[in-house]
Scaffold this active site. Sequence first.
Site, PDB file in Angstrom:
ATOM      1  N   ARG A   1     -10.149 -11.196   2.141  1.00  0.00           N
ATOM      2  CA  ARG A   1     -11.309 -12.323   1.354  1.00  0.00           C
ATOM      3  C   ARG A   1     -10.462 -14.030   1.249  1.00  0.00           C
ATOM      4  O   ARG A   1     -11.195 -15.044   1.487  1.00  0.00           O
ATOM      5  CB  ARG A   1     -11.624 -11.996  -0.289  1.00  0.00           C
ATOM      6  CG  ARG A   1     -10.183 -12.524  -1.248  1.00  0.00           C
ATOM      7  CD  ARG A   1     -10.627 -11.540  -2.015  1.00  0.00           C
ATOM      8  NE  ARG A   1     -11.253  -9.491  -2.265  1.00  0.00           N
ATOM      9  CZ  ARG A   1     -11.296  -8.804  -3.016  1.00  0.00           C
ATOM     10  NH1 ARG A   1     -11.418  -9.175  -4.667  1.00  0.00           N
ATOM     11  NH2 ARG A   1     -11.031  -7.673  -2.848  1.00  0.00           N
TER      12      ARG A   1
ATOM     13  N   LYS B   1       0.754  -0.927   0.039  1.00  0.00           N
ATOM     14  CA  LYS B   1       0.053  -0.244   0.217  1.00  0.00           C
ATOM     15  C   LYS B   1       1.035   0.630  -0.624  1.00  0.00           C
ATOM     16  O   LYS B   1       1.897   0.886  -0.025  1.00  0.00           O
ATOM     17  CB  LYS B   1      -0.753  -0.169   0.951  1.00  0.00           C
ATOM     18  CG  LYS B   1      -1.477  -0.692   1.510  1.00  0.00           C
ATOM     19  CD  LYS B   1      -2.442  -0.814   2.544  1.00  0.00           C
ATOM     20  CE  LYS B   1      -3.923  -1.570   2.641  1.00  0.00           C
ATOM     21  NZ  LYS B   1      -4.950  -1.226   1.339  1.00  0.00           N
TER      22      LYS B   1
HETATM   23  N1  BES Z   1      -8.179  -4.063   4.293  1.00  0.00           N
HETATM   24  C1  BES Z   1      -8.610  -3.335   2.550  1.00  0.00           C
HETATM   25  C2  BES Z   1      -9.556  -2.412   2.971  1.00  0.00           C
HETATM   26  C3  BES Z   1      -9.816  -1.284   3.678  1.00  0.00           C
HETATM   27  C4  BES Z   1      -9.497   0.268   3.305  1.00  0.00           C
HETATM   28  C5  BES Z   1     -10.127  -0.871   4.543  1.00  0.00           C
HETATM   29  C6  BES Z   1      -9.263   1.192   3.243  1.00  0.00           C
HETATM   30  C7  BES Z   1     -10.997   0.329   4.972  1.00  0.00           C
HETATM   31  C8  BES Z   1     -10.193   1.309   4.782  1.00  0.00           C
HETATM   32  C9  BES Z   1      -8.310  -4.845   2.333  1.00  0.00           C
HETATM   33  O1  BES Z   1      -7.656  -5.846   2.364  1.00  0.00           O
HETATM   34  C10 BES Z   1      -7.312  -4.053   0.831  1.00  0.00           C
HETATM   35  O2  BES Z   1      -6.548  -3.653   0.497  1.00  0.00           O
HETATM   36  N2  BES Z   1      -8.417  -3.814  -0.208  1.00  0.00           N
HETATM   37  C11 BES Z   1      -8.050  -3.792  -1.820  1.00  0.00           C
HETATM   38  C12 BES Z   1      -8.683  -4.970  -3.060  1.00  0.00           C
HETATM   39  C13 BES Z   1      -8.119  -4.213  -4.027  1.00  0.00           C
HETATM   40  C14 BES Z   1      -6.956  -5.276  -4.561  1.00  0.00           C
HETATM   41  C15 BES Z   1      -8.972  -5.109  -5.006  1.00  0.00           C
HETATM   42  C16 BES Z   1      -8.676  -1.920  -2.257  1.00  0.00           C
HETATM   43  O3  BES Z   1      -9.713  -2.248  -1.302  1.00  0.00           O
HETATM   44  O4  BES Z   1      -8.405  -1.534  -2.337  1.00  0.00           O
HETATM   45 ZN    ZN Z   2      -5.357  -5.402   1.048  1.00  0.00          ZN
END
Ligand code: BES
Ligand code: ZN
Length: 499
Positions: A354, A280
């Site tokens: 997931r 990230k």
């Molecule tokens: N934990 C994150 C989602 C999230 C984002 C929670 C902001 C709380 C605040 C999750 O694991 C994630 O990173 N999801 C990705 C999925 C994508 C790679 C398909 C996302 O939402 O960017």
């Molecule tokens: Zn994530």
Amino acid sequence: MEFTVKKGDVLKQKAPALVLGVFEDGWKGARQRELDKTLDGLLQKALKSEEFSGEFKQTLTLQPVKGLPAGRILLLGLGKERDCTPDRLRQAAALAGDALQKCRVAQVATDLAATALKKVSVAQKAQAVAEGFLLAGYRFDRYRTEKREKLAPALGEVHFLAADTQAVAEAQKGVALARAVGEGVFLARDLVNEPGNVKSPLFLAERARQLAQAKGFLCTIIGRNELVEQGFGALLGVAQGSEREPCLIVLEYRGGKKNDAPVALVGKGVVFDAGGISLKPADKMDEMKMDMGGAAAVLGTFAAAAASGLPRNLVGIIPAVENLPSGSAMRPGDILTSLSGRTIEVLNTDAEGRLILADALTYCQRFEPKAVIDLATLTGACIIALGNHAAAVLGSDETLIDDLLAAGRKSGERLWQLPLWSEYAEQIKSDIADVKNIGGRAAGTITAAAFLHKFAEDLNWAHIDIAGTAWEEKGAPGVPKGATGFGVRLLMNYLLDQG
Ligand code: BES
Ligand code: ZN
Ligand code: ZN
């Protein structure tokens, strides 16, 4: 915080402060006219000077009033009578709690639980008001070494005034339930606010174990070796980038009839989500300590259920891992074999929630639950769709979803349904495995749910994406900046209404 309930007239109380509700359209009604008379016309004066109309969330403090024994009076706008709900009472009480903390008032008396609301019991109103005051007193100051007393809430006693003996008994019930729910929300907030360096998967497991022991329910921890033996390939794939041992926390609470099938609550427990090799960006990465908000909601609900003696059977399942990049981390393109035997092509290691939930849902099948609800800070797309004012709900069981939507309206932890039509599953078809873990930019919250659906199989299942609601950025009435504890009030409402 202490609560007492007694019969009597709030205006005769000698408390340092009284908290009274005022309806925006109640000026001609008997109660407000009488109140104005007692207050020597101060209410009408405030209305005329446009200082206070009773609009929802307005407040007005009156300094000692002639002829009243109370130190001061805090008036709370409740809006129009027909729009007023228990949730509004909760918010108004939280606002009062916040305002009184600021002037360090230690004790209040209120008749808010006697507010005239159609089709709402005194117990429900008292619960809402008590929750509002309680939640406003939440602080996370464990890591502050200075000024702890100054930071600590001052408001220690709330006295409820009720009309008659029956109302007193009802209000007492409501207050007791608020206490139990409040305990659960505080636990959930504390766990989410804990920093990543403290909060390992085994830390969560230890806290779960302590809770289970204190409250008398079952807690089993499945550690790494056993997870390997049993084939939790998706969960282990996420965990392999962190040195911290992953685990599966399994809770069993039996408050219902012996042979009643349980409701299963599944919570995403990523103690920190750096994204893995699909790292990230640095901005706000710190907030990813909240990625176990689903797990916290499950633990908080178990705490509240046990504290209130909830007459239901529950199973809690928390896959707990950390998602970090390292030399041993899984790579984009890796293929994992899940507990269900299905293979998963991992195209983005940041879509890890997931993966761990997939194995948790498969594990869940053995309990033959009558309903399964998973909560997860699953997708950033959910924040794009709904912002911070509602969580998304999707699933395979429309009755379950309707009941959850209703619980959301009642608790103020609101949900909004997104569709889960079979067409969306096209987006997660893999060329070389059974399924892939991302579905492209379109409908990110839905394709994440479509992925989970494959593992929920025939379960009566609902998924709640709390990415936008688990964390409060600015601070709101009753919710300081940081963890919200979202889900505990929602689930307790849902479970109580399932007869
Ligand atoms: N934990 C994150 C989602 C999230 C984002 C929670 C902001 C709380 C605040 C999750 O694991 C994630 O990173 N999801 C990705 C999925 C994508 C790679 C398909 C996302 O939402 O960017
Ligand atoms: Zn994530
Ligand atoms: Zn995550």
